[in-house]
Write an enzyme that holds these catalytic residues in place. Sequence first.
Site, PDB file in Angstrom:
ATOM      1  CB  SER A  82      -0.681   0.381   0.826  1.00  0.00           C
ATOM      2  OG  SER A  82      -1.515  -1.059   1.879  1.00  0.00           O
TER       3      SER A  82
HETATM    4  N1  SAH Z   1      -1.405  -4.421   4.096  1.00  0.00           N
HETATM    5  C1  SAH Z   1      -0.803  -4.964   2.583  1.00  0.00           C
HETATM    6  C2  SAH Z   1      -1.126  -4.317   0.368  1.00  0.00           C
HETATM    7  C3  SAH Z   1      -2.635  -5.095   0.896  1.00  0.00           C
HETATM    8  S1  SAH Z   1      -2.985  -5.566  -1.128  1.00  0.00           S
HETATM    9  C4  SAH Z   1       0.939  -4.603   2.999  1.00  0.00           C
HETATM   10  O1  SAH Z   1       1.566  -3.348   3.156  1.00  0.00           O
HETATM   11  O2  SAH Z   1       2.134  -4.643   1.860  1.00  0.00           O
HETATM   12  C5  SAH Z   1      -4.846  -7.147  -0.286  1.00  0.00           C
HETATM   13  C6  SAH Z   1      -3.618  -7.775  -0.218  1.00  0.00           C
HETATM   14  O3  SAH Z   1      -5.057  -8.117   0.498  1.00  0.00           O
HETATM   15  C7  SAH Z   1      -3.894  -9.001  -1.080  1.00  0.00           C
HETATM   16  O4  SAH Z   1      -2.208  -9.632  -1.008  1.00  0.00           O
HETATM   17  C8  SAH Z   1      -4.580  -9.790  -1.805  1.00  0.00           C
HETATM   18  O5  SAH Z   1      -4.292 -11.113  -1.386  1.00  0.00           O
HETATM   19  C9  SAH Z   1      -5.116  -9.970  -0.028  1.00  0.00           C
HETATM   20  N2  SAH Z   1      -6.495 -10.269   0.457  1.00  0.00           N
HETATM   21  C10 SAH Z   1      -7.570 -10.388  -0.660  1.00  0.00           C
HETATM   22  N3  SAH Z   1      -9.232 -11.092  -0.529  1.00  0.00           N
HETATM   23  C11 SAH Z   1      -8.707 -11.413   0.806  1.00  0.00           C
HETATM   24  C12 SAH Z   1      -9.487 -12.283   1.927  1.00  0.00           C
HETATM   25  N4  SAH Z   1     -10.695 -12.238   1.347  1.00  0.00           N
HETATM   26  N5  SAH Z   1      -8.732 -12.412   2.783  1.00  0.00           N
HETATM   27  C13 SAH Z   1      -7.615 -12.039   3.335  1.00  0.00           C
HETATM   28  N6  SAH Z   1      -6.514 -11.729   2.019  1.00  0.00           N
HETATM   29  C14 SAH Z   1      -7.194 -11.061   1.303  1.00  0.00           C
END
Ligand code: SAH
Length: 204
Positions: free
Chosen positions: A58
């Site tokens: 992010s």
């Molecule tokens: N917080 C992360 C960036 C998040 S991007 C960082 O600091 O790098 C969003 C993430 O949510 C992705 O890795 C994606 O695979 C995950 N994601 C999407 N839907 C999800 C779900 N239902 N449960 C868990 N993870 C999920």
Amino acid sequence: MMDPAEVALYERLRRGGVSERTLRAMAAAPRVLFAPAGAEDRAWADEPLALPAGQTVSQPYVVGRMCDLLRLDGDERVLDVGTGSGWHAAVLARLAAHVWSIERHARLSALAERHLRDAGIDNVTLVVGDGAAGLPARAPFDAINVAAACRHRVPPALLEQLADGGRLVAPVDGHLWQIARHGDRLRRTRQEGVRFVPLVSDAG
Ligand code: SAH
């Protein structure tokens, strides 16, 4: 000596209103340790970074804002949905007592585990699974951070797992929302516009 680009990033976030406490937490969980191989030179840019599986690390300003909206004092139990690189979880871990972070891609969770170890962070528990269902066995949580875009609403299971007096922050339909629980009542406040990769869930 801190990289001048890192200093400039924190200065930019400070001007944007991110708190000193959150900026210190970021400096104690340097984003460069969570950047994908080959993207280290862009770690201090205020923009998302591409991760494997089409996901992203992010944007620093958004992580700073979300941490501030959770109003963490240091003794909270935090749930983080969407581990990705583990960076957001790492910053939360510097601001709270313990973080449980859920990721649906096992490969990303394994990457995050390595990043957290490199950063010397030992108060994050990684879980592979569907974060939309939360983590009932560990609930309630004093704070819940949702780092993937929700369609129309925050998954109800997450609201159920929010402790009395707790705060949740999540992107819903293009805006950040802060939700505070007071007993059976939820107070919702809309914040700035943000873009996130979608929350993908079978839980509905
Ligand atoms: N917080 C992360 C960036 C998040 S991007 C960082 O600091 O790098 C969003 C993430 O949510 C992705 O890795 C994606 O695979 C995950 N994601 C999407 N839907 C999800 C779900 N239902 N449960 C868990 N993870 C999920």
